[in-house]
Design an enzyme around this catalytic site. Structure first.
Site, mmCIF file in Angstrom:
data_model
loop_
_atom_site.group_PDB
_atom_site.id
_atom_site.type_symbol
_atom_site.label_atom_id
_atom_site.label_comp_id
_atom_site.label_asym_id
_atom_site.label_seq_id
_atom_site.Cartn_x
_atom_site.Cartn_y
_atom_site.Cartn_z
ATOM 1 N N HIS A 190 -37.900 17.487 -14.643
ATOM 2 C CA HIS A 190 -39.069 18.355 -14.543
ATOM 3 C C HIS A 190 -39.220 18.894 -13.121
ATOM 4 O O HIS A 190 -39.451 20.080 -12.913
ATOM 5 C CB HIS A 190 -40.315 17.575 -14.969
ATOM 6 C CG HIS A 190 -40.461 16.232 -14.326
ATOM 7 N ND1 HIS A 190 -39.431 15.308 -14.279
ATOM 8 C CD2 HIS A 190 -41.496 15.648 -13.671
ATOM 9 C CE1 HIS A 190 -39.843 14.235 -13.639
ATOM 10 N NE2 HIS A 190 -41.086 14.412 -13.256
ATOM 11 N N GLY A 212 -38.891 11.059 -0.025
ATOM 12 C CA GLY A 212 -38.006 11.477 -1.111
ATOM 13 C C GLY A 212 -38.305 12.908 -1.538
ATOM 14 O O GLY A 212 -37.398 13.729 -1.704
ATOM 15 N N LYS A 213 -39.608 13.209 -1.694
ATOM 16 C CA LYS A 213 -40.001 14.565 -2.129
ATOM 17 C C LYS A 213 -39.686 15.598 -1.051
ATOM 18 O O LYS A 213 -39.261 16.707 -1.357
ATOM 19 C CB LYS A 213 -41.508 14.610 -2.402
ATOM 20 C CG LYS A 213 -41.875 14.090 -3.763
ATOM 21 C CD LYS A 213 -43.321 14.437 -4.054
ATOM 22 C CE LYS A 213 -43.799 13.741 -5.299
ATOM 23 N NZ LYS A 213 -45.217 13.907 -5.525
ATOM 24 N N THR A 218 -46.928 16.620 1.317
ATOM 25 C CA THR A 218 -46.742 15.228 0.931
ATOM 26 C C THR A 218 -46.248 14.464 2.156
ATOM 27 O O THR A 218 -45.773 15.077 3.121
ATOM 28 C CB THR A 218 -45.710 15.100 -0.221
ATOM 29 O OG1 THR A 218 -45.539 13.737 -0.563
ATOM 30 C CG2 THR A 218 -44.368 15.670 0.157
ATOM 31 N N ASP A 234 -47.776 18.434 -8.423
ATOM 32 C CA ASP A 234 -48.365 17.318 -9.164
ATOM 33 C C ASP A 234 -47.509 17.122 -10.408
ATOM 34 O O ASP A 234 -47.016 18.095 -10.983
ATOM 35 C CB ASP A 234 -49.815 17.576 -9.543
ATOM 36 C CG ASP A 234 -50.496 16.285 -10.013
ATOM 37 O OD1 ASP A 234 -50.142 15.198 -9.505
ATOM 38 O OD2 ASP A 234 -51.359 16.350 -10.888
ATOM 39 N N SER A 235 -47.319 15.864 -10.779
ATOM 40 C CA SER A 235 -46.443 15.601 -11.911
ATOM 41 C C SER A 235 -46.911 14.373 -12.660
ATOM 42 O O SER A 235 -47.760 13.624 -12.181
ATOM 43 C CB SER A 235 -45.009 15.389 -11.418
ATOM 44 O OG SER A 235 -44.937 14.281 -10.549
ATOM 45 N N GLY A 282 -41.373 4.982 -11.269
ATOM 46 C CA GLY A 282 -42.389 5.307 -12.275
ATOM 47 C C GLY A 282 -41.960 4.917 -13.684
ATOM 48 O O GLY A 282 -41.516 3.795 -13.933
ATOM 49 N N TYR A 283 -42.084 5.864 -14.609
ATOM 50 C CA TYR A 283 -41.825 5.600 -16.026
ATOM 51 C C TYR A 283 -40.350 5.812 -16.414
ATOM 52 O O TYR A 283 -40.017 5.757 -17.608
ATOM 53 C CB TYR A 283 -42.717 6.513 -16.883
ATOM 54 C CG TYR A 283 -44.200 6.288 -16.651
ATOM 55 C CD1 TYR A 283 -44.894 5.301 -17.353
ATOM 56 C CD2 TYR A 283 -44.917 7.039 -15.716
ATOM 57 C CE1 TYR A 283 -46.253 5.086 -17.139
ATOM 58 C CE2 TYR A 283 -46.276 6.835 -15.482
ATOM 59 C CZ TYR A 283 -46.931 5.859 -16.205
ATOM 60 O OH TYR A 283 -48.272 5.648 -15.981
ATOM 61 N N ASP A 284 -39.472 6.020 -15.436
ATOM 62 C CA ASP A 284 -38.058 6.289 -15.745
ATOM 63 C C ASP A 284 -37.419 5.265 -16.688
ATOM 64 O O ASP A 284 -36.665 5.659 -17.587
ATOM 65 C CB ASP A 284 -37.235 6.373 -14.443
ATOM 66 C CG ASP A 284 -37.446 7.685 -13.709
ATOM 67 O OD1 ASP A 284 -38.013 8.617 -14.300
ATOM 68 O OD2 ASP A 284 -37.049 7.776 -12.529
HETATM 69 P P1 IMP Z 1 -47.099 12.413 -8.273
HETATM 70 O O1 IMP Z 1 -46.856 13.807 -8.743
HETATM 71 O O2 IMP Z 1 -46.177 12.011 -7.184
HETATM 72 O O3 IMP Z 1 -48.543 12.155 -7.998
HETATM 73 O O4 IMP Z 1 -46.659 11.462 -9.490
HETATM 74 C C1 IMP Z 1 -47.542 11.018 -10.441
HETATM 75 C C2 IMP Z 1 -46.988 9.875 -11.256
HETATM 76 O O5 IMP Z 1 -46.296 10.410 -12.391
HETATM 77 C C3 IMP Z 1 -45.980 8.954 -10.578
HETATM 78 O O6 IMP Z 1 -46.622 7.945 -9.857
HETATM 79 C C4 IMP Z 1 -45.241 8.401 -11.776
HETATM 80 O O7 IMP Z 1 -45.975 7.359 -12.369
HETATM 81 C C5 IMP Z 1 -45.206 9.592 -12.723
HETATM 82 N N1 IMP Z 1 -43.975 10.384 -12.510
HETATM 83 C C6 IMP Z 1 -43.885 11.618 -11.960
HETATM 84 N N2 IMP Z 1 -42.591 12.013 -11.909
HETATM 85 C C7 IMP Z 1 -41.872 10.987 -12.411
HETATM 86 C C8 IMP Z 1 -40.459 10.801 -12.582
HETATM 87 O O8 IMP Z 1 -39.611 11.624 -12.232
HETATM 88 N N3 IMP Z 1 -40.109 9.613 -13.117
HETATM 89 C C9 IMP Z 1 -41.000 8.660 -13.484
HETATM 90 N N4 IMP Z 1 -42.298 8.780 -13.328
HETATM 91 C C10 IMP Z 1 -42.743 9.953 -12.798
#
Ligand code: IMP
Length: 207
Positions: A185, A12-13, A8, A69-70, A158-160
């Site tokens: 997660h 932050g990650k 990445t 991926d999340s 994100g959706y926090d």
């Molecule tokens: P990625 O794994 O960085 O591609 O994240 C994919 C998307 O999932 C992010 O852009 C957020 O919209 C959502 N997401 C993943 N992790 C979180 C979190 O910890 N909080 C809120 N949204 C999340």
């Protein structure tokens, strides 16, 4: 010392993974490889995307590579936004926070009229560490909660702000970073990876 690529460019990650894994490793990330070609996240599952990125970048660099991926899985929406979490609304704004607000607006619209007890959801994170030709470790972490009907709290991303965690009686956007890491997660997936990585490192030759 073994060199491991964190796949990445998100600072932050990178900080979170290298600090939490706390292994005797030289960490590098994608910004250390200027000409590397981007691997698309076009899989059907979080695990598939993590695996594809870890294997692809490991092949290209010859390094052990950790990819993730999340996203958010909402039961009443048949698992959406799922692997499309980052781009759910289709918005292409430059600013990430604007995209986040539009994604949230779409989720809230789709959930209009759905009662509280049916608004169950989870955040999911899949991590994969691969070598050039094989997957070495895969872990998954999740966090269960409820989608509330308005944004509450300003931390996180994100959706926090709409993800309410009943056992702490607050949204993820009302938690500080340590509080979130302890239950999230991503935190859970990293805590599972850590002992498996240390085991592999003990038997591996250095690069
Ligand atoms: P990625 O794994 O960085 O591609 O994240 C994919 C998307 O999932 C992010 O852009 C957020 O919209 C959502 N997401 C993943 N992790 C979180 C979190 O910890 N909080 C809120 N949204 C999340």
């Amino acid at each position: 010392m073994k060199k491991i690529l964190i796949a990445t460019t998100n600072p932050g990650k990178i900080a979170e993974l290298s600090a939490m894994l706390d292994a005797d490793v030289q960490w590098v990330n994608l910004s250390d490889f200027k000409d590397i070609s981007e691997i698309k996240e076009d899989g059907q599952t979080f695990a598939e995307n993590a695996r594809k990125k870890a294997l692809g970048y490991a092949k290209e660099t010859g390094l052990w590579t950790i990819a993730d991926d999340s996203g958010l899985v909402i039961d009443a929406l048949g698992g959406q936004p799922g692997v499309k979490s980052a781009r759910f609304s289709g918005a292409k704004d430059k600013e990430r926070t604007l995209i986040d607000h539009k994604n949230i607006a779409k989720v809230l619209k789709l959930l209009e009229g759905v009662p509280k007890e049916k608004r169950t959801a989870k955040f999911v994170c899949c991590l994969c560490m691969a070598g050039a030709d094989k997957v070495l470790i895969e872990t998954q972490g999740s966090l269960e909660g409820l989608i509330i009907d308005r944004e509450t709290g300003t931390n996180g991303f994100g959706y926090d702000p709409i993800f309410f965690v009943p056992k702490l009686n607050k949204t993820v956007a009302q938690m500080d970073a340590d509080e979130k890491n302890a239950i999230s997660h991503r935190g859970n997936a990293i805590r599972k990876l850590r002992p498996l990585l240390n085991e592999l490192l003990q038997s591996a030759p250095t690069d």
